[in-house]
Write a protein that holds these residues in place. Structure first.
Motif, PDB file in Angstrom:
ATOM      1  N   VAL A 493      -0.522  12.411   7.913  1.00 29.57           N
ATOM      2  CA  VAL A 493       0.322  11.380   7.304  1.00 29.57           C
ATOM      3  C   VAL A 493       0.772  11.797   5.917  1.00 29.57           C
ATOM      4  O   VAL A 493       0.123  12.578   5.241  1.00 29.57           O
ATOM      5  N   ASN A 494       1.898  11.292   5.531  1.00 34.13           N
ATOM      6  CA  ASN A 494       2.422  11.484   4.183  1.00 34.13           C
ATOM      7  C   ASN A 494       2.562  10.122   3.515  1.00 34.13           C
ATOM      8  O   ASN A 494       2.805   9.115   4.185  1.00 34.13           O
ATOM      9  N   TYR A 495       2.426  10.115   2.217  1.00 31.58           N
ATOM     10  CA  TYR A 495       2.529   8.864   1.483  1.00 31.58           C
ATOM     11  C   TYR A 495       3.975   8.599   1.079  1.00 31.58           C
ATOM     12  O   TYR A 495       4.670   9.481   0.595  1.00 31.58           O
ATOM     13  N   VAL A 496       4.405   7.374   1.286  1.00 29.15           N
ATOM     14  CA  VAL A 496       5.749   6.956   0.921  1.00 29.15           C
ATOM     15  C   VAL A 496       5.625   5.690   0.071  1.00 29.15           C
ATOM     16  O   VAL A 496       4.940   4.749   0.451  1.00 29.15           O
ATOM     17  N   SER A 497       6.255   5.681  -1.070  1.00 27.02           N
ATOM     18  CA  SER A 497       6.147   4.538  -1.975  1.00 27.02           C
ATOM     19  C   SER A 497       6.680   3.270  -1.311  1.00 27.02           C
ATOM     20  O   SER A 497       7.722   3.283  -0.660  1.00 27.02           O
ATOM     21  N   LYS A 498       5.957   2.175  -1.490  1.00 28.68           N
ATOM     22  CA  LYS A 498       6.394   0.896  -0.931  1.00 28.68           C
ATOM     23  C   LYS A 498       7.651   0.390  -1.628  1.00 28.68           C
ATOM     24  O   LYS A 498       8.531  -0.186  -1.010  1.00 28.68           O
ATOM     25  N   ASN A 499       7.684   0.611  -2.924  1.00 29.58           N
ATOM     26  CA  ASN A 499       8.809   0.130  -3.729  1.00 29.58           C
ATOM     27  C   ASN A 499       9.002   1.113  -4.885  1.00 29.58           C
ATOM     28  O   ASN A 499       8.433   0.927  -5.965  1.00 29.58           O
ATOM     29  N   PRO A 500       9.795   2.173  -4.689  1.00 28.96           N
ATOM     30  CA  PRO A 500       9.934   3.229  -5.701  1.00 28.96           C
ATOM     31  C   PRO A 500      10.368   2.710  -7.066  1.00 28.96           C
ATOM     32  O   PRO A 500       9.847   3.145  -8.097  1.00 28.96           O
ATOM     33  N   GLY A 501      11.296   1.764  -7.093  1.00 26.93           N
ATOM     34  CA  GLY A 501      11.775   1.241  -8.362  1.00 26.93           C
ATOM     35  C   GLY A 501      10.682   0.529  -9.142  1.00 26.93           C
ATOM     36  O   GLY A 501      10.471   0.781 -10.336  1.00 26.93           O
ATOM     37  N   LEU A 502       9.971  -0.377  -8.464  1.00 28.86           N
ATOM     38  CA  LEU A 502       8.895  -1.121  -9.113  1.00 28.86           C
ATOM     39  C   LEU A 502       7.748  -0.188  -9.497  1.00 28.86           C
ATOM     40  O   LEU A 502       7.123  -0.353 -10.547  1.00 28.86           O
ATOM     41  N   GLN A 503       7.501   0.797  -8.632  1.00 32.59           N
ATOM     42  CA  GLN A 503       6.418   1.756  -8.907  1.00 32.59           C
ATOM     43  C   GLN A 503       6.685   2.520 -10.205  1.00 32.59           C
ATOM     44  O   GLN A 503       5.802   2.647 -11.061  1.00 32.59           O
ATOM     45  N   LYS A 504       7.904   3.017 -10.374  1.00 32.89           N
ATOM     46  CA  LYS A 504       8.244   3.763 -11.588  1.00 32.89           C
ATOM     47  C   LYS A 504       8.215   2.863 -12.819  1.00 32.89           C
ATOM     48  O   LYS A 504       7.783   3.281 -13.896  1.00 32.89           O
ATOM     49  N   LEU A 505       8.669   1.612 -12.650  1.00 34.95           N
ATOM     50  CA  LEU A 505       8.647   0.669 -13.758  1.00 34.95           C
ATOM     51  C   LEU A 505       7.215   0.394 -14.199  1.00 34.95           C
ATOM     52  O   LEU A 505       6.905   0.388 -15.410  1.00 34.95           O
ATOM     53  N   ALA A 506       6.314   0.175 -13.225  1.00 37.91           N
ATOM     54  CA  ALA A 506       4.911  -0.098 -13.547  1.00 37.91           C
ATOM     55  C   ALA A 506       4.265   1.117 -14.213  1.00 37.91           C
ATOM     56  O   ALA A 506       3.495   0.978 -15.175  1.00 37.91           O
ATOM     57  N   ALA A 507       4.577   2.312 -13.699  1.00 40.56           N
ATOM     58  CA  ALA A 507       4.004   3.536 -14.272  1.00 40.56           C
ATOM     59  C   ALA A 507       4.450   3.718 -15.718  1.00 40.56           C
ATOM     60  O   ALA A 507       3.636   3.992 -16.611  1.00 40.56           O
ATOM     61  N   ARG A 508       5.754   3.555 -15.955  1.00 43.60           N
ATOM     62  CA  ARG A 508       6.275   3.733 -17.321  1.00 43.60           C
ATOM     63  C   ARG A 508       5.728   2.656 -18.261  1.00 43.60           C
ATOM     64  O   ARG A 508       5.415   2.940 -19.424  1.00 43.60           O
TER      65      ARG A 508
END
Length: 576
Positions: A493-508
């Motif tokens: 399996v490979n990991y795919v972000s559930k919500n790339p936009g929100l993920q990057k916002l939360a990380a930043r």
């Protein structure tokens, strides 16, 4: 009759197979692992212990610098190249080098050592929770409060569940914790030094000379605390080098470097060595000395929870808890890998659960908090095996021998290796009993004795025989195994972000919060904020950081599918 090499390859147990190409990990995971493991709970204990050694601050800093350079070079030039070259754990490679019986003996010994290390970190974490719930200081070798035992059990369950999910889970968990831990150890300087100045009545710092004078008079004064010992800069350097000898010179971190794309990843360990074993040890020493003055108690009886609570408040306690987890996780991961070669019919997760249960039981006894004793025992018993494997992998072939000759010869025990190990153990036992060489400096001659003895014995006990047919057969089996692994990797399996936009916002956002936390910490030293303000507001800032960092990690790895171009390891590496 032609041999069925594919069937032979398929029969190789999973724990004895080199990792496949798809599972090779990016650089980011190694920053996470080596940051998490070496910017951790051991630093609170060891850093405070260094204050008791009767060494001046100048000797501490120079000694740690030299020792950590040597440790990094040992990781990069000895451990990482063999891990990358074989793609095996040491526990598996030993079967080829030392024979299956010696492999099991060593793996039992190393598994117990790793469990002891993990249990020690669990007890350290529990010392922080002890402060939160008002549980009394555990000064006996056995627990004196049932609440302390319950705390250890809860923490043990958490650590075991994380480790049971393997390398990726450990790396992800550490990667969120490490940046925050660095800021907390920064606080050991910027928040604690103002407290030390007030407690000692020292003058404010206006130069590096003023700082060193404060360190030499109030932290590492050169005076031996009752129960401590008088050492020198060379002992400090030796300790910094030998502290992780079992992992680098002893090659146990082949388990991690088998995932590395390049042997050069070994230099990433400098991140853990210098931030963890230089900066963090120094910070912990300042915390310990200051807490001892504030609490008017000997540093030898204060645990990590009492120290951090006194100087950093609730945030310090949380740091001890998390630091214990990030050290215990890789330790029981290694122990599980070792025991998987013994309990081959039990699933890896169940082995980890068993290891975690033993760790938790041992961690209930406060005596395991004596990490220095555990480190000394591990370093004197375990690394000689690494010397033997190093000689087998690089030296024997250059002298006309064949790598893994004992396996080709069909030996259950490589007696050359057994004798070399016993010789090193006899030497270290004699030197320890007589006190001829200090334990912090004893590892190097012990290592060299095992290596030289093995080379001489192996070359005279069969390493120079002709094994060309066996070598060719193994090459064909490995070629078939690679094909099998390629087929299996298609199902990975490979990991795919559930919500790339929100993920990057939360990380930043988490990085912004962390940066604000660092600035706030420095402002205390500059007199722009008070220690009380830091203790009050640092904890809610920490919670916000972990909520954002945890959310970013969940969104990135909370969903997996069979199709995709990037594995979770590579994705994490790119992000870091």
């Amino acid at each position: 009759m032609a041999k069925n090499y594919k069937a032979m390859a398929a029969a190789i147990p999973m724990e004895d197979r080199p990792i496949s190409k798809k599972n090779v990990s990016g650089l980011g995971n190694f920053f996470g692992i080596y940051g998490g493991e070496h910017i951790a709970a051991t630093e609170f204990v060891i850093g405070a212990t260094l204050v008791t050694l009767g060494v001046k601050a100048t000797d501490i800093f120079i000694g740690l610098f030299i020792g950590n350079i040597l440790a990094t070079l040992t990781y990069a030039l000895i451990c990482a190249p063999i891990g990358v070259d074989t793609r095996l754990t040491l526990y598996s490679y030993l079967k080829k080098v030392m024979g299956p019986y010696m492999q099991k003996i060593y793996n039992i010994v190393w598994g117990l050592a790793s469990i002891a290390m993990a249990a020690s970190m669990l007890t350290v974490s529990a010392s922080a929770v002890r402060e939160i719930f008002g549980i009394k200081l555990q000064t006996e070798w056995y627990p004196t409060d049932i609440k302390f035992v319950l705390v250890v059990i809860v923490l043990g369950i958490i650590v075991t569940l994380v480790a049971a999910n393997g390398f990726e889970a450990v790396a992800k968990f550490s990667s969120v914790c490490v940046p925050w831990m660095i800021v907390v150890f920064m606080a050991g300087f910027f928040v604690v030094i103002p407290q030390l100045i007030r407690a000692t009545g020292a003058a404010n710092l206006h130069s590096f000379g003023d700082f060193m004078n404060l360190m030499n008079t109030s932290v590492w004064s050169g005076a031996v605390i009752k129960g401590g010992q008088k050492l020198t800069m060379f002992h400090v350097a030796g300790f910094a080098w030998m502290c992780n000898l079992a992992y680098h010179g002893g090659l146990n971190d082949m388990a991690l470097f088998r995932y590395a794309k390049s042997p050069k990843y070994g230099f990433v360990t400098s991140y853990g060595m210098f931030i963890g074993h230089f900066f963090a040890w120094g910070s912990a020493g300042i915390m310990g000395a200051t807490a001892s003055i504030l609490l008017n108690k000997s540093l030898l009886i204060l645990d990590s929870g009492a120290i951090t609570s006194a100087v950093l408040g609730a945030t310090g306690l949380l740091a001890v808890i998390i630091a214990g987890w990030t050290t215990a996780n890789p330790s029981i991961y290694r122990a599980s890998l070792a025991y998987e070669t013994i309990f081959t019919k039990i699933s890896p997760k169940k082995v980890t659960y068993g290891v975690g249960a033993v760790m938790t039981l041992v961690g209930c006894f406060p005596i395991t908090m004596n990490i220095m004793t555990i480190v000394n025992i591990i370093v004197l018993v375990v690394p000689a095996i690494g010397a033997i494997v190093f000689a087998e992998h690089w030296i024997i072939p250059k002298l006309g021998g064949t790598r893994c000759w004992a396996s080709y010869k069909g030996l259950k025990i490589n007696y050359a290796g057994l004798i070399a190990w016993l010789l090193s153990l006899a030497f270290v036992s004699y030197m320890t009993i007589t006190g001829t060489i200090h334990s912090y400096c004893l590892f190097l001659p012990t290592y060299l004795i095992a290596m030289i003895a093995y080379v001489i014995l192996a070359l005279n006990m069969g390493a120079r025989d002709d094994y060309s047919a066996q070598v060719e057969e193994e090459k064909k089996v490995m070629e078939e195994l690679e094909k099998i692994q390629e087929e299996e990797d298609e199902e990975q399996v490979n990991y795919v972000s559930k919500n790339p936009g929100l993920q990057k916002l939360a990380a930043r956002a988490s990085y912004v919060v962390l940066a604000a936390f660092a600035i706030f910490t420095i402002s205390v030293f500059l007199g722009k904020a008070s220690v009380l303000q830091w203790k009050t507001y640092s904890f809610p800032i920490t919670i916000v950081y972990f909520v954002l960092g945890g959310l970013a990690t969940y969104l990135k790895y909370g969903y997996a599918e069979k199709e995709g171009n990037v594995t979770g390891a590579e994705d994490l590496a790119n992000d870091l």
